[in-house]
Motif scaffolding. Structure first.
Motif, PDB file in Angstrom:
ATOM      1  N   THR A  46     -10.489  30.989 -17.821  1.00 51.89           N
ATOM      2  CA  THR A  46     -11.301  32.173 -17.480  1.00 51.89           C
ATOM      3  C   THR A  46     -10.561  33.080 -16.494  1.00 51.89           C
ATOM      4  OG1 THR A  46     -12.446  30.826 -15.833  1.00 51.89           O
ATOM      5  CG2 THR A  46     -13.612  31.219 -17.899  1.00 51.89           C
ATOM      6  N   PHE A  47      -9.808  32.479 -15.595  1.00 50.86           N
ATOM      7  CA  PHE A  47      -9.017  33.264 -14.638  1.00 50.86           C
ATOM      8  C   PHE A  47      -8.034  34.167 -15.390  1.00 50.86           C
ATOM      9  CE2 PHE A  47      -5.103  33.792 -12.159  1.00 50.86           C
ATOM     10  CZ  PHE A  47      -5.581  34.263 -10.950  1.00 50.86           C
ATOM     11  N   TRP A  48      -7.237  33.581 -16.301  1.00 51.37           N
ATOM     12  CA  TRP A  48      -6.235  34.375 -17.011  1.00 51.37           C
ATOM     13  C   TRP A  48      -6.879  35.369 -17.976  1.00 51.37           C
ATOM     14  CZ3 TRP A  48      -2.243  34.807 -14.374  1.00 51.37           C
ATOM     15  CH2 TRP A  48      -1.576  33.723 -13.791  1.00 51.37           C
ATOM     16  N   LYS A  49      -8.006  35.007 -18.558  1.00 47.91           N
ATOM     17  CA  LYS A  49      -8.715  35.926 -19.472  1.00 47.91           C
ATOM     18  C   LYS A  49      -9.168  37.175 -18.696  1.00 47.91           C
ATOM     19  CE  LYS A  49     -12.447  35.911 -22.917  1.00 47.91           C
ATOM     20  NZ  LYS A  49     -13.425  36.872 -22.370  1.00 47.91           N
ATOM     21  N   THR A  50      -9.741  36.930 -17.511  1.00 44.94           N
ATOM     22  CA  THR A  50     -10.202  38.035 -16.650  1.00 44.94           C
ATOM     23  C   THR A  50      -9.034  38.925 -16.242  1.00 44.94           C
ATOM     24  OG1 THR A  50     -11.975  36.626 -15.814  1.00 44.94           O
ATOM     25  CG2 THR A  50     -11.426  38.554 -14.484  1.00 44.94           C
TER      26      THR A  50
END
Length: 310
Positions: A46-50
């Protein structure tokens, strides 16, 4: 002998260190976490997607570029499991300090037993100038490396705590931090203060960076947009932004200029700069984040140096 891993703040420094005969592997942290939304769980899906969504939308970063430049390097970091001595190379400015916090937060979770040291440039002589690592000679870099700062478990816990606050939806909690002096981060206090000044001011709805850009446009009378960019890059205090970041800021302020060749503010631009009227309603973006907080949900009071929630 224990194995060694260097994590640097950018490609230029990585290339330099690579030519300097330092022991150990070198990994580049390719991110600018001082901009756009951040989540506390560094490195998670989720961090990298954001991060990708922000960079793609605002800087037209393609998926292939993001995978090749940022994720590949991050995966390389994940694969360096054996190194129990990790050296961080970061600078005094906001750009670097926020990346540094994120890296330490990741190391706290994923490299619990590593011995972490920090090479951090800033005040390097008797002048008031603060130096980036790439402005220093090889001899000076080696000197900083030899005298690098050892981070205790308390330092690591504190950096992680500040990162959690940076990613929270309330910047007022960052404002209440007063114990910087108890830890080994000489430039973190200044960087956090600079961060808080990126929220819009009560006076005219623009933040410190935006007001500074308008002021330089009036004071320095640049002949071209490129000259304006060069001027602000040299005179930006503790931000450490690059030209693409200022290009983006200039584009949001474009309606306040009549021309960029030469650079001239419009009548409205001058009125806003003088605090006669506010640009808040025009520039407000309900999707703009600084860390974990929505930029336009807070106002900065320049007189009291305090943040207010709207």
């Amino acid at each position: 002998m224990s194995s060694l891993l260097h994590i640097t703040n950018g490609d230029n420094l990585t290339n330099r260190l690579g030519s300097m005969d330092l022991k150990g592997d070198i990994i580049t942290w390719r991110e600018m976490l001082c901009e756009g939304r951040t989540l506390t769980n560094v490195g998670s899906e989720t961090f990298w997607k954001t991060r990708f969504e922000f960079l793609n939308k605002n800087y037209k970063v393609s998926k292939s570029w993001f995978i090749e430049k940022t994720l590949k390097e991050y995966r390389s970091l994940c694969n360096h499991k054996q190194q129990d001595q990790i050296v961080l190379w970061f600078e005094y400015d906001l750009f670097c300090q926020i990346n540094m916090l994120a890296v330490i937060s990741w190391l706290k979770s994923h490299r619990k037993y590593a011995h972490i040291t920090l090479v951090c440039s800033g005040k390097e002589d008797e002048t008031d100038k603060l130096y980036g690592l790439n402005e220093l000679s090889n001899e000076k870099l080696m000197q900083l490396y030899e005298n690098r700062i050892e981070l205790s478990q308390d330092d690591i816990e504190y950096a992680d705590y500040v990162w959690q606050l940076y990613c929270s939806d309330n910047p007022i909690r960052l404002e209440n931090l007063t114990d910087f002096n108890n830890f080994q981060f000489n430039y973190l206090s200044g960087a956090i203060k600079a961060h808080l000044k990126r929220f819009p001011t009560i006076r005219n709805g623009l933040n410190e960076v935006e007001n500074h850009l308008l002021q330089l446009s009036v004071d320095k009378k640049p002949k071209t947009k490129k000259e304006l960019l060069n001027t602000v890059l040299k005179d930006q205090g503790l931000y450490g932004f690059g030209d693409s970041q200022y290009e983006r800021i200039i584009s949001t302020l474009k309606p306040l200029y009549t021309s960029f060749n030469p650079v001239r503010l419009s009548k409205k631009g001058k009125e806003i700069l003088e605090g006669q009227t506010s640009y808040y309603a025009c520039i407000q973006d309900n999707d703009a984040y600084l860390g974990g907080a929505l930029k336009y949900n807070y106002l900065y009071n320049t007189e009291s140096d305090r943040i207010l929630k709207l």
